[in-house]
Design an enzyme around this catalytic site. Structure first.
Site, mmCIF file in Angstrom:
data_model
loop_
_atom_site.group_PDB
_atom_site.id
_atom_site.type_symbol
_atom_site.label_atom_id
_atom_site.label_comp_id
_atom_site.label_asym_id
_atom_site.label_seq_id
_atom_site.Cartn_x
_atom_site.Cartn_y
_atom_site.Cartn_z
ATOM 1 N N ASN A 191 1.362 58.478 31.492
ATOM 2 C CA ASN A 191 1.830 57.427 32.412
ATOM 3 C C ASN A 191 3.049 56.692 31.850
ATOM 4 O OD1 ASN A 191 -0.342 58.015 34.008
ATOM 5 N ND2 ASN A 191 -1.539 56.211 33.455
ATOM 6 N N ASP A 228 -3.037 61.650 30.800
ATOM 7 C CA ASP A 228 -2.050 61.176 29.822
ATOM 8 C C ASP A 228 -0.642 61.278 30.397
ATOM 9 O OD1 ASP A 228 -1.170 60.143 27.453
ATOM 10 O OD2 ASP A 228 -1.382 61.991 26.307
ATOM 11 N N ILE A 242 -8.300 66.788 22.134
ATOM 12 C CA ILE A 242 -9.424 66.225 22.892
ATOM 13 C C ILE A 242 -9.461 64.704 22.763
ATOM 14 C CG2 ILE A 242 -11.960 66.302 23.123
ATOM 15 C CD1 ILE A 242 -11.309 69.065 23.463
ATOM 16 N N LEU A 294 -19.909 63.399 45.391
ATOM 17 C CA LEU A 294 -19.284 63.515 44.068
ATOM 18 C C LEU A 294 -19.797 62.430 43.111
ATOM 19 C CD1 LEU A 294 -16.871 64.746 42.324
ATOM 20 C CD2 LEU A 294 -15.522 62.836 43.206
ATOM 21 N N TRP A 353 6.126 58.850 32.021
ATOM 22 C CA TRP A 353 6.553 58.959 33.426
ATOM 23 C C TRP A 353 7.393 57.728 33.794
ATOM 24 C CZ3 TRP A 353 6.078 56.022 37.813
ATOM 25 C CH2 TRP A 353 6.304 56.668 39.037
ATOM 26 N N HIS A 400 1.123 53.275 35.004
ATOM 27 C CA HIS A 400 -0.327 53.178 35.250
ATOM 28 C C HIS A 400 -0.601 52.984 36.743
ATOM 29 C CE1 HIS A 400 -0.807 53.286 31.017
ATOM 30 N NE2 HIS A 400 -0.423 52.061 30.775
ATOM 31 N N ARG A 421 -3.488 48.819 21.782
ATOM 32 C CA ARG A 421 -2.196 48.683 22.476
ATOM 33 C C ARG A 421 -1.820 47.201 22.601
ATOM 34 N NH1 ARG A 421 -1.211 53.475 26.800
ATOM 35 N NH2 ARG A 421 -1.870 55.104 25.379
ATOM 36 N N GLU A 472 -14.127 74.970 29.297
ATOM 37 C CA GLU A 472 -12.817 75.630 29.331
ATOM 38 C C GLU A 472 -11.729 74.553 29.263
ATOM 39 O OE1 GLU A 472 -12.183 78.875 29.304
ATOM 40 O OE2 GLU A 472 -14.332 79.307 29.252
ATOM 41 N N SER A 485 -9.506 54.461 26.268
ATOM 42 C CA SER A 485 -10.332 54.889 25.131
ATOM 43 C C SER A 485 -10.655 53.714 24.211
ATOM 44 C CB SER A 485 -9.599 55.971 24.335
ATOM 45 O OG SER A 485 -8.510 55.391 23.642
HETATM 46 C C1 FPP Z 1 -2.447 57.401 29.366
HETATM 47 O O1 FPP Z 1 -1.062 57.378 29.515
HETATM 48 C C2 FPP Z 1 -3.064 56.618 30.417
HETATM 49 C C3 FPP Z 1 -3.830 55.503 30.240
HETATM 50 C C4 FPP Z 1 -4.154 54.935 28.912
HETATM 51 C C5 FPP Z 1 -4.375 54.781 31.388
HETATM 52 C C6 FPP Z 1 -4.896 55.682 32.458
HETATM 53 C C7 FPP Z 1 -5.296 54.869 33.612
HETATM 54 C C8 FPP Z 1 -4.995 55.179 34.898
HETATM 55 C C9 FPP Z 1 -4.280 56.378 35.349
HETATM 56 C C10 FPP Z 1 -5.504 54.308 35.938
HETATM 57 C C11 FPP Z 1 -6.830 54.868 36.351
HETATM 58 C C12 FPP Z 1 -7.609 53.868 37.032
HETATM 59 C C13 FPP Z 1 -8.837 54.047 37.492
HETATM 60 C C14 FPP Z 1 -9.508 52.964 38.232
HETATM 61 C C15 FPP Z 1 -9.567 55.308 37.296
HETATM 62 P P1 FPP Z 1 -0.205 56.718 28.345
HETATM 63 O O2 FPP Z 1 -0.050 55.266 28.634
HETATM 64 O O3 FPP Z 1 -0.847 57.050 27.039
HETATM 65 O O4 FPP Z 1 1.152 57.472 28.529
HETATM 66 P P2 FPP Z 1 2.152 57.932 27.364
HETATM 67 O O5 FPP Z 1 1.371 58.905 26.505
HETATM 68 O O6 FPP Z 1 3.240 58.587 28.125
HETATM 69 O O7 FPP Z 1 2.575 56.694 26.634
#
Ligand code: FPP
Length: 243
Positions: free
Chosen positions: A14, A12, A187, A123, A17, A29, A63, A199, A57
């Site tokens: 992105n 969470d 969660i 893995l 950030w 992302h 979104r 944990e 999710s």
């Molecule tokens: C949550 O941050 C992140 C997501 C909904 C996307 C996560 C996806 C990636 C990191 C890319 C992963 C790719 C692969 C192939 C595994 P948010 O957008 O909810 O951030 P915020 O809470 O700050 O708005």
């Protein structure tokens, strides 16, 4: 140091950030993909058995269309770029979630990646896309109900093992360590059944800032936890119950 066999992560933060840098959300992302790569590499080096990442999710469909489209495009690009190297590192890649909702283009990339890496013994990497813990449980219930209706299973014979075997993570140990970045402490409908004894570890770092040092810190914190699974602390006591 005792290591988790299975790590589950909610990636969470992105968007925050990106906003902190005056960038569009999709830049967050993209930066998140780099953090995924570093995390997977370290898990391979540490010989962790399984890693499950929550990438999208069931609720994320709500979104804005443009963000969803960009994320889906990012998944396709990531598969095109990374699968060969994952395969070379003996990673077995699987996607969990409602894949019928995904674009056909992404579904076919997923099927190809899963097929290519299916025989790998390194893995076990699960990417949760269009996944929800309640959806997973409902689908398992539907499968088991169908078996009961067919007469191959009796309702009174149903056990936890039947449910576990009907879920997306069937065959994997339950996660030992759950990590959530981005500062929220919940969660959010991730692996509801499988996290029963996991944990929980929360960090305020946004996902793109979750580097190898941050992962090691989470692993050290895990190693200090005492896992009792409902039992008492210390060595197993001698039974005081008389026959
Ligand atoms: C949550 O941050 C992140 C997501 C909904 C996307 C996560 C996806 C990636 C990191 C890319 C992963 C790719 C692969 C192939 C595994 P948010 O957008 O909810 O951030 P915020 O809470 O700050 O708005």
């Amino acid at each position: 140091m005792s290591l988790p066999r299975h790590i589950a992560i909610i990636m969470d933060g992105n968007g925050r950030w990106a906003a902190a840098r005056g960038l569009p959300r999709h830049a967050g992302h993209s930066a998140g993909i780099e953090a995924v790569r570093a995390c997977v590499e370290r898990c391979v080096e540490r010989r962790i058995e399984a890693l499950t990442l929550f990438a999208f999710s069931s609720e994320n469909w709500r979104r804005p269309g443009e963000e969803v489209a960009r994320l889906m495009g990012l998944f396709v690009d990531a598969l095109d770029r990374e699968v060969a190297e994952l395969h070379a590192n003996r990673v077995r890649l699987r996607f969990i979630g409602e894949r019928g909702r995904l674009a056909v283009r992404l579904q076919s990339r997923i099927a190809a990646a899963e097929g290519k890496t299916a025989g790998n013994d390194g893995l076990a990497l699960q990417i949760a896309v269009s996944y929800g813990g309640r959806w997973d449980i409902v689908r398992a219930a539907q499968r088991l109900a169908a078996q009961c209706a067919e007469g191959v299973l009796q309702p009174r014979e149903l056990t936890e093992s039947h449910v576990a075997a009907a879920l997306e993570l069937a065959g994997l140990p339950d996660p030992d360590l759950f990590i959530r970045t981005g500062g929220e402490r919940r969660i959010s409908n991730f692996l509801l059944w499988n996290l029963a004894y996991t944990e929980l570890y929360f960090t305020d770092l946004n996902w793109p800032d979750f580097d190898v040092a941050a992962l090691e810190e989470a692993l050290e914190c895990y190693a200090r936890r005492e896992r009792r699974f409902g039992r008492v602390a210390g060595p197993a006591p001698r039974s005081t119950v008389r026959a």
